[in-house]
Design a protein around this motif. Structure first.
Motif, mmCIF file in Angstrom:
data_model
loop_
_atom_site.group_PDB
_atom_site.id
_atom_site.type_symbol
_atom_site.label_atom_id
_atom_site.label_comp_id
_atom_site.label_asym_id
_atom_site.label_seq_id
_atom_site.Cartn_x
_atom_site.Cartn_y
_atom_site.Cartn_z
ATOM 1 N N ASP A 142 0.815 -1.212 0.000
ATOM 2 C CA ASP A 142 0.000 0.000 0.000
ATOM 3 C C ASP A 142 0.848 1.262 0.000
ATOM 4 O O ASP A 142 0.335 2.364 0.095
ATOM 5 N N GLY A 143 2.174 1.096 -0.083
ATOM 6 C CA GLY A 143 3.056 2.258 -0.130
ATOM 7 C C GLY A 143 3.475 2.778 1.227
ATOM 8 O O GLY A 143 4.043 3.870 1.314
ATOM 9 N N ASN A 144 3.222 2.022 2.306
ATOM 10 C CA ASN A 144 3.634 2.455 3.637
ATOM 11 C C ASN A 144 5.086 2.052 3.895
ATOM 12 O O ASN A 144 5.455 0.890 3.692
ATOM 13 N N PHE A 145 5.884 2.999 4.352
ATOM 14 C CA PHE A 145 7.297 2.752 4.592
ATOM 15 C C PHE A 145 7.494 1.763 5.740
ATOM 16 O O PHE A 145 6.852 1.858 6.781
ATOM 17 N N ILE A 146 8.408 0.793 5.533
ATOM 18 C CA ILE A 146 8.731 -0.203 6.560
ATOM 19 C C ILE A 146 10.148 -0.024 7.075
ATOM 20 O O ILE A 146 10.386 0.036 8.278
ATOM 21 N N ASN A 147 11.110 0.093 6.149
ATOM 22 C CA ASN A 147 12.514 0.129 6.562
ATOM 23 C C ASN A 147 13.326 0.689 5.403
ATOM 24 O O ASN A 147 12.848 0.778 4.269
ATOM 25 N N GLY A 148 14.566 1.055 5.679
ATOM 26 C CA GLY A 148 15.420 1.554 4.612
ATOM 27 C C GLY A 148 16.867 1.646 5.042
ATOM 28 O O GLY A 148 17.167 1.716 6.241
ATOM 29 N N PHE A 149 17.755 1.655 4.056
ATOM 30 C CA PHE A 149 19.190 1.724 4.325
ATOM 31 C C PHE A 149 19.859 2.559 3.242
ATOM 32 O O PHE A 149 19.360 2.668 2.123
#
Length: 381
Positions: A142-149
């Motif tokens: 749905d385009g919701n941010f979960i994690n990132g690096f």
């Protein structure tokens, strides 16, 4: 006196053995409890993946579906190996819009429920390269941010989280949906400082176990896979396979088979500096190609010549897919050969009205050598 000492000694031995037995029993119990508390992971089959995404398409609820679902390349689904498990991660590439971005949908079944994320890579340079430098952002469907690096030469330097305030820092970033992200320094957990995403990074849980694994389940993703567009580099493969490679014989009332050995191809990278040899694959053993003698729809006959031409087309398409995925990336030959096998198994029935490829042969048939179209006519009808 001696008898009393013996009795006392035997009593002490019994007590020690009892304590050891109790300790071992408790350890085994704790180990069993730990194993039972692990979530069970399973591979999502390609059929399940298509069904899952189709069902989701019928009830879109978020930004990603409205903008990107039509770009999912369902005909290029692959299943990739993970670390510490014998299960596979199902990967659906998203159609490339430029050389600096590469998106994939990842699927895995956890406790019999299909879990999904969108894994997005944004290069700091003009194109995706290996080792990778740039942002990796992970979203739900749905385009919701979960994690990132953020990675520099394959090493994680920052982990992105949702900003808790409106202040902007030098480590801040933003996602494509307008959300603000904040970079926090990573305490590197990766062997040799190389980033290998763990399944827990996808928000699917922290205690996952599957198959013959031990330790954290992770995905040794290929950062340069699918690299295309906007580049001065060109990749090429050997001359196309010739239909003369396939000598089909009728092996059952409605079935025909051809055995081909020494199927091989090379992948060459061309740039302004010249020619770079990237990969070579060769399958010395005979491979069995089989298909019906009649089309499934209408029942029209498939001659041995037509079968040979269809087989050559399926093989050429598969080789091109291998070139597209690994033509600019240094990986082991085993990975290249495994991907070739997976894609040929997938492609061949699509070209050949339900045909099959077998990597082990049992038929007592003549075996032909693989040939390309160089100096050969490519008309087998």
């Amino acid at each position: 006196m001696i008898t009393n000492k013996l009795k006392k000694g035997n009593g002490i031995k019994r007590i020690v053995l009892f304590i050891l037995t109790l300790a071992l029993t408790n350890c085994q119990h704790e180990e069993n409890m730990t194993e039972q508390s692990k979530s069970s992971i399973q591979t999502v089959s390609i059929t399940e993946a298509k069904s899952f995404l189709t069902r989701s398409q019928n009830s879109p609820s978020g930004k990603l579906y409205r903008s990107q679902l039509e770009n999912f390349e369902l005909d290029k689904i692959v299943q990739e190996k993970m670390i510490n498990t014998d299960q596979l991660l199902t990967v659906i590439p998203v159609k490339r819009i430029n050389a600096a971005q590469f998106d994939r949908v990842l699927l895995l079944k956890i406790d019999n429920v299909i879990k999904s994320v969108v894994y997005k890579m944004y290069s700091d340079g003009p194109q995706i390269t290996s080792p990778f430098s740039g942002k990796i952002l992970i979203y739900d469907l749905d385009g919701n941010f979960i994690n990132g690096f953020h990675l520099e030469n394959g090493r994680a330097t920052l982990q992105y989280i949702k900003k808790s305030s409106k202040s902007i820092t030098s480590k801040s970033s933003s996602d494509e949906y307008g959300g603000e992200l904040e970079g926090v320094t990573v305490i590197n957990r990766y062997k040799n400082n190389r980033f290998i995403p763990e399944i827990a990074d996808f928000g699917w849980g922290d205690n996952l176990g599957g198959g013959n694994g031990g330790g954290d389940v992770s995905w040794e993703q290929d950062p340069g896979a699918g690299n295309s567009g906007g580049s001065d580099l060109e990749t090429t493969e050997d001359l196309p396979p010739s239909c003369q490679s396939f000598n089909f014989s009728k092996t059952a009332s409605l079935w025909q088979t051809a055995l081909v050995k020494n199927i091989s191809f090379n992948i060459i990278l061309l740039d302004e500096t010249g020619v770079t040899f990237m990969h070579s694959a060769k399958f010395v053993q005979p491979i069995s190609f089989g298909m019906p003698t009649n089309h499934a729809v209408g029942g029209a006959p498939i001659s041995s010549g037509a079968a040979a031409e269809l087989s050559a087309q399926a093989l050429q398409t598969t080789i091109r897919e291998v070139v597209a995925k690994y033509g600019r990336v240094k990986v082991s030959e085993m990975i290249v050969e495994q991907y070739f096998k997976e894609r040929l198994l997938y492609n061949y029935p699509l070209f050949t009205s339900g045909g099959r490829v077998n990597w082990t042969t049992t038929e007592n048939l003549p075996v032909t050598d693989y040939q390309t179209t160089f100096m050969l006519p490519d008309d087998c009808e």
